[in-house]
Write an enzyme that holds these catalytic residues in place. Structure first.
Site, short mmCIF file in Angstrom:
data_model
loop_
_atom_site.label_atom_id
_atom_site.label_comp_id
_atom_site.label_asym_id
_atom_site.label_seq_id
_atom_site.Cartn_x
_atom_site.Cartn_y
_atom_site.Cartn_z
N HIS A 24 31.35 -29.61 9.23
CA HIS A 24 32.79 -29.89 9.22
C HIS A 24 33.25 -30.34 7.83
O HIS A 24 34.22 -29.81 7.27
CB HIS A 24 33.08 -30.97 10.26
CG HIS A 24 34.52 -31.35 10.39
ND1 HIS A 24 35.32 -30.92 11.42
CD2 HIS A 24 35.31 -32.15 9.62
CE1 HIS A 24 36.53 -31.41 11.28
NE2 HIS A 24 36.55 -32.17 10.20
N GLU A 25 32.56 -31.33 7.25
CA GLU A 25 32.94 -31.84 5.94
C GLU A 25 32.65 -30.82 4.84
O GLU A 25 33.42 -30.71 3.87
CB GLU A 25 32.21 -33.15 5.66
CG GLU A 25 32.59 -34.29 6.59
CD GLU A 25 34.09 -34.58 6.58
OE1 GLU A 25 34.74 -34.39 5.52
OE2 GLU A 25 34.61 -35.00 7.64
N HIS A 28 35.58 -28.51 4.64
CA HIS A 28 36.69 -29.08 3.87
C HIS A 28 36.45 -28.91 2.37
O HIS A 28 37.34 -28.49 1.62
CB HIS A 28 36.82 -30.58 4.17
CG HIS A 28 37.39 -30.90 5.51
ND1 HIS A 28 38.53 -30.30 6.01
CD2 HIS A 28 37.00 -31.80 6.47
CE1 HIS A 28 38.81 -30.80 7.20
NE2 HIS A 28 37.88 -31.70 7.50
#
Length: 201
Positions: A24-25, A28
């Site tokens: 997820h990170e 980003h």
């Protein structure tokens, strides 16, 4: 309590949550980098190495409660050609990565060699469940979640100014979701409703 922590299912779920948060990170960071912001790369966030993304408090929370988080990726919107649109895309990149992982976990369960393996089915089933939950949670328009960041980025300036007060209350609303039995149950029901729909049951 210690026995439950050391159970194979608990360890498996923890590993899947950890891997999903790291992805997820990373998403980003990758989206921000692709759009022109070098900050994630300079800060060592453009990697799948868990050590680069872990937050100590979030990690402890994962160990003792059904909630956890990774360290947010720092972004400088001024580096984007279109700052507001860029922030929206960066915010949505995390949930989209989890959605892709959920879709792959779901699709892989129908592969013949997987469908006959109870162990693989369990791993993929947990990965599907965890990532569906992460997608549904992160698209909620509640600060500081990605859904709020994406919405806030594209709102007219006057709306953003009038809604800025929500930044201070968002974390408390999230706390209610996890600690208030009725809210927690409603969210769990939503997760399982999506999963049931996908499984056709």
């Amino acid at each position: 309590m210690l026995a439950s922590w050391l159970s194979p299912v608990w360890i498996l779920r923890f590993a899947i949550v950890l891997a999903s948060l790291v992805l997820h990170e990373f998403a980003h960071a990758a989206m921000a980098t692709w759009l022109g912001d070098s900050t994630p790369r300079r800060q060592g966030r453009l990697t799948l190495n868990p050590a680069a993304h872990l937050d100590l408090t979030g990690l402890i929370a994962m160990l003792v409660a059904p909630v956890g988080w990774a360290r947010p990726v720092e972004i400088h919107p001024g580096a984007f050609r279109r700052p507001r649109a860029g922030m929206a895309w960066v915010a949505l990149a995390g949930p989209m990565a989890n959605a892709v992982l959920a879709a792959l976990s779901f699709a892989a369960q129908s592969i013949p060699v997987v469908s006959t393996s109870g162990a693989l089915q369990q791993v993929l089933g947990l990965a599907f469940e965890v990532n569906v939950a992460l997608v549904l949670l992160n698209i909620l328009p509640i600060p500081p979640l990605d859904g709020w960041r994406a919405l806030y980025a594209i709102l007219p300036v006057r709306w953003r100014l009038s809604l800025a007060w929500m930044d201070g209350y968002g974390p408390w609303l999230l706390l209610l979701i996890f600690l208030l039995p009725s809210a927690n149950r409603a969210f769990s029901d939503l997760v399982y409703a999506v999963m049931s729909y996908c499984y056709g049951t």
